[in-house]
Design a protein around this motif. Structure first.
Motif, short mmCIF file in Angstrom:
data_model
loop_
_atom_site.label_atom_id
_atom_site.label_comp_id
_atom_site.label_asym_id
_atom_site.label_seq_id
_atom_site.Cartn_x
_atom_site.Cartn_y
_atom_site.Cartn_z
N HIS A 212 30.27 -9.34 69.78
CA HIS A 212 30.14 -10.77 69.54
C HIS A 212 29.67 -11.50 70.80
CE1 HIS A 212 32.60 -9.64 66.06
NE2 HIS A 212 32.25 -10.79 65.51
N TRP A 213 29.31 -12.75 70.60
CA TRP A 213 28.99 -13.65 71.70
C TRP A 213 29.92 -14.86 71.60
CZ3 TRP A 213 24.99 -12.91 75.33
CH2 TRP A 213 24.13 -11.83 75.07
N ILE A 214 30.32 -15.39 72.75
CA ILE A 214 31.13 -16.60 72.79
C ILE A 214 30.34 -17.68 73.52
CG2 ILE A 214 33.29 -17.65 73.58
CD1 ILE A 214 34.55 -14.87 73.37
N ILE A 215 30.16 -18.81 72.85
CA ILE A 215 29.29 -19.87 73.35
C ILE A 215 30.14 -21.10 73.68
CG2 ILE A 215 27.30 -21.34 72.81
CD1 ILE A 215 26.47 -19.19 70.75
N PRO B 238 29.56 -25.99 58.57
CA PRO B 238 30.32 -26.41 59.75
C PRO B 238 31.18 -25.28 60.30
CG PRO B 238 31.37 -27.22 57.76
CD PRO B 238 30.08 -26.58 57.32
N ASP B 239 31.56 -25.43 61.57
CA ASP B 239 32.42 -24.47 62.25
C ASP B 239 33.36 -25.27 63.14
OD1 ASP B 239 33.32 -22.64 64.48
OD2 ASP B 239 32.12 -21.20 63.35
N PRO B 240 34.67 -24.99 63.10
CA PRO B 240 35.59 -25.78 63.92
C PRO B 240 35.30 -25.73 65.41
CG PRO B 240 36.68 -23.84 63.00
CD PRO B 240 35.35 -23.97 62.30
N ALA B 241 34.55 -24.72 65.85
CA ALA B 241 34.20 -24.61 67.27
C ALA B 241 33.01 -25.51 67.64
CB ALA B 241 33.89 -23.17 67.62
N ILE C 272 30.71 -27.71 71.96
CA ILE C 272 30.81 -26.34 71.47
C ILE C 272 31.84 -25.63 72.32
CG2 ILE C 272 29.56 -24.18 71.05
CD1 ILE C 272 26.98 -25.81 70.90
N GLU C 273 32.93 -25.21 71.70
CA GLU C 273 34.06 -24.64 72.45
C GLU C 273 34.48 -23.31 71.82
OE1 GLU C 273 36.79 -27.82 71.96
OE2 GLU C 273 35.91 -29.05 73.55
N ASP C 274 34.28 -22.24 72.56
CA ASP C 274 34.66 -20.89 72.10
C ASP C 274 34.06 -20.56 70.73
OD1 ASP C 274 36.18 -20.32 74.38
OD2 ASP C 274 37.93 -21.33 73.55
N LEU C 275 32.78 -20.87 70.57
CA LEU C 275 32.09 -20.53 69.33
C LEU C 275 31.78 -19.04 69.34
CD1 LEU C 275 30.53 -21.19 66.71
CD2 LEU C 275 28.55 -21.73 68.15
#
Length: 389
Positions: free
Chosen positions: A155-158, A192-195, A218-221
């Motif tokens: 995964h990637w975290i953005i 939508p995404d909560p991140a 964008i937090e810990d997407l």
């Protein structure tokens, strides 16, 4: 462009124009237009009618192929005759540019997941590149990119903040640019995404795009590796692949809007009398409309020239910059003269003329301000001169 292509583009454009004039224009006074763009309910209603009329997403053919850029110019000018037209027939920014990029680069799985909903008009998208100026983030200079992406297994975290993200509110598909170890990278995101949190929708001079323009945190997407568009480090290259045609399609749509604004101003000048004769018989008014006619043709020719360059296989970076500057400045003059010809009526919401003026004023900044494009062209002039010495 071949005679066959010209005929095909003209036929599609004629259907789109008839739909926009007969079906879309009556919606221009609909209260659902809103300060931050037309509501999704309004767009869904218009797209339902466009689908029934056979003009939904008209720039993409049944087999998934795109019209040529020259054909697209014909179609998007017709769509732009109403400020609601591009949304109604699904050729508006940022979706049109995102569809173009995904059609060129996305994998088969990515097309099914992210592109198909855009083509069918059942979803909207947003392109997350620009960042807040106060934080020193990327704007006209994308190399200032501060949003980060780090790998975590498969995964990637953005993390980062974005600004002026058109259509973020209500979008279902996102393309996020972030800085990875390999360089700038594009990621496809389900929304939508909560991140992905919308901090606020900005109050801007323009009001034609659903969702407006948002500041986004964008937090810990977390996205999976199969959501990378292209390869890690290809973000700038892919963004440029998208941006040159997108600059041009902006020109096409707003040319259509200015054609319509000029029609409205001309009708006003012919019917309205002052000092014993129609306004158009006063040189001060008649000459402004004559200047509009000249500028409209110049803009059309510039767009067609750049479209031919892109259709020839070139990236058209310099040509699209030249066209964006020339057309946006010409359209600003046209819109301003339309307001002036109509006097007090021109600054009211009784017609779309005042909105076209606002939208085109914003266009001089969006997709690169005039000054940035001139600076880029000046650098090219210097490089070319040095190579000849």
């Amino acid at each position: 462009m071949s005679v066959h292509d010209a005929a095909r583009g003209a036929a599609i454009a004629a259907k789109v124009e008839a739909f926009v004039r007969e079906v879309v224009v009556p919606y221009e006074q609909d209260p659902r237009r809103g300060a931050h763009g037309p509501s999704d309910a309004l767009i869904a209603e218009l797209r339902g009618k466009a689908k029934a009329a056979g003009v939904l997403t008209p720039h993409i053919l049944a087999d998934g192929a795109h019209l040529s850029h020259r054909e697209t110019a014909q179609v998007l000018r017709a769509a732009g005759l109403s400020t609601l037209g591009p949304q109604a027939v699904n050729v508006a920014a940022p979706d049109e540019g995102n569809m173009y990029l995904l059609g060129k680069v996305a994998s088969t799985e990515q097309r099914a997941r992210f592109l198909e909903p855009l083509v069918t008009g059942t979803a909207r998208s947003a392109f997350f590149m620009t960042e807040p100026a106060a934080e020193g983030g990327a704007g006209s200079d994308p190399s200032m990119l501060m949003t980060t992406a780090r790998q975590d297994g498969n995964h990637w975290i953005i993390d980062g903040r974005k600004a002026f993200i058109t259509g973020a509110e209500g979008a279902r598909v996102g393309i996020v640019m972030a800085k990875a170890e390999a360089g700038a990278t594009l990621f496809l995101v389900d929304l939508p995404d909560p991140a992905v949190r919308i901090e606020r929708v900005l109050d801007t001079i323009d009001s034609s795009m659903p969702g407006g323009h948002a500041v986004v945190a964008i937090e810990d997407l977390r996205v999976s590796a199969d959501q990378v568009l292209g390869q890690p480090g290809e973000g700038f290259k892919l963004a440029q692949m998208r941006l040159a045609p997108a600059r041009l399609t902006h020109c096409m749509r707003w040319l259509g809007a200015c054609v319509r604004a000029n029609e409205i101003a001309t009708a006003y000048a012919v019917k309205r009398h002052a000092f014993g004769k129609p306004l158009i018989d006063h040189e001060g008014v008649g000459f402004m409309l004559a200047e509009n006619l000249i500028a409209l043709k110049q803009a059309e020719l510039m767009i067609d020239w750049c479209a031919d360059v892109l259709d020839g296989g070139s990236l058209g970076t310099a040509e699209s910059s030249m066209t964006k500057v020339a057309v946006s400045e010409a359209l600003m003059g046209i819109a301003d003269r339309c307001v002036q010809v109509m006097g007090g009526t021109g600054v009211t919401g009784d017609t779309i003329v005042e909105q076209v003026f606002r939208e085109v004023r914003a266009f001089r900044i969006y997709d690169g301000p005039t000054e940035v494009h001139k600076w880029s062209l000046a650098k090219k002039i210097k490089r070319d001169a040095a190579s000849q010495l």
